[in-house]
Design an enzyme around this catalytic site. Structure first.
Site, PDB file in Angstrom:
ATOM      1  NE  ARG A  31      45.523  41.255  29.830  1.00  0.00           N
ATOM      2  CZ  ARG A  31      44.981  42.404  30.217  1.00  0.00           C
ATOM      3  NH1 ARG A  31      43.698  42.621  30.050  1.00  0.00           N
ATOM      4  NH2 ARG A  31      45.721  43.347  30.772  1.00  0.00           N
ATOM      5  CG  ASP A  32      37.341  35.056  28.511  1.00  0.00           C
ATOM      6  OD1 ASP A  32      37.483  34.435  27.443  1.00  0.00           O
ATOM      7  OD2 ASP A  32      36.411  34.838  29.297  1.00  0.00           O
ATOM      8  CB  ILE A  33      41.435  31.916  26.286  1.00  0.00           C
ATOM      9  CG1 ILE A  33      40.205  31.043  26.497  1.00  0.00           C
ATOM     10  CG2 ILE A  33      42.488  31.672  27.354  1.00  0.00           C
ATOM     11  CD1 ILE A  33      40.472  29.562  26.300  1.00  0.00           C
ATOM     12  CG  ASN A  89      27.109  34.670  33.016  1.00  0.00           C
ATOM     13  OD1 ASN A  89      26.366  35.625  32.922  1.00  0.00           O
ATOM     14  ND2 ASN A  89      28.171  34.517  32.253  1.00  0.00           N
ATOM     15  CB  VAL A  98      33.799  27.670  34.069  1.00  0.00           C
ATOM     16  CG1 VAL A  98      34.775  27.100  35.095  1.00  0.00           C
ATOM     17  CG2 VAL A  98      34.376  27.554  32.657  1.00  0.00           C
ATOM     18  CG  HIS A 102      33.602  32.775  36.283  1.00  0.00           C
ATOM     19  ND1 HIS A 102      32.930  31.581  36.417  1.00  0.00           N
ATOM     20  CD2 HIS A 102      33.312  33.231  35.044  1.00  0.00           C
ATOM     21  CE1 HIS A 102      32.259  31.323  35.301  1.00  0.00           C
ATOM     22  NE2 HIS A 102      32.473  32.312  34.447  1.00  0.00           N
ATOM     23  CG  HIS A 104      32.601  37.200  32.541  1.00  0.00           C
ATOM     24  ND1 HIS A 104      33.277  36.527  31.551  1.00  0.00           N
ATOM     25  CD2 HIS A 104      31.777  36.286  33.127  1.00  0.00           C
ATOM     26  CE1 HIS A 104      32.886  35.268  31.533  1.00  0.00           C
ATOM     27  NE2 HIS A 104      31.978  35.093  32.489  1.00  0.00           N
TER      28      HIS A 104
END
Length: 120
Positions: A31-33, A89, A98, A102, A104
């Site tokens: 999970r994204d923070i 991205n 980052v 990755h 999303h």
């Protein structure tokens, strides 16, 4: 193959905590923070690949595994039928922050247009 300064490599190694929701031999999802939607999961290869531009033919299988993990997670999170967005991205102007490739997985509410319309 990890990068010692990469935050995602540190999550893979367990030196930084992450709320894991999926893990295989080659893929990790957590999970994204700072979620941008009710469901916001990051899906990454365990191999350090800086960006989409750094993919090699040998990485095709792990990218396919990431896509299947996204599909599975969308079902598990209850957003497969209503719809979701899968975003990568690439580079500074593409919004990459980052530099570990990755994806999303976003959903759980109407997401609207991907980009605001602007005159070119």
């Amino acid at each position: 193959m990890h990068s010692p300064d990469c935050i995602f490599c540190k999550i893979i190694a367990g030196t930084i905590p992450g709320q894991k929701v999926f893990e295989s031999d080659r893929v990790l999802a957590f999970r994204d923070i700072a979620p941008a939607a009710p469901v916001h999961i990051l899906i990454i290869p365990k191999k350090h690949i800086p960006s989409m531009n750094d993919l090699a033919a040998e990485d095709a299988a792990v990218i396919g595994e990431i896509m299947l993990a996204a599909q599975q997670l969308a079902r598990e999170e209850g957003i497969a039928e209503s719809g979701y967005r899968l975003i990568n991205n690439c580079g500074k102007e593409g919004g990459q922050v980052v530099y570990h490739i990755h994806f999303h997985l976003l959903g759980g509410r109407p997401l609207g247009e991907l980009l605001a319309r602007q005159a070119l």
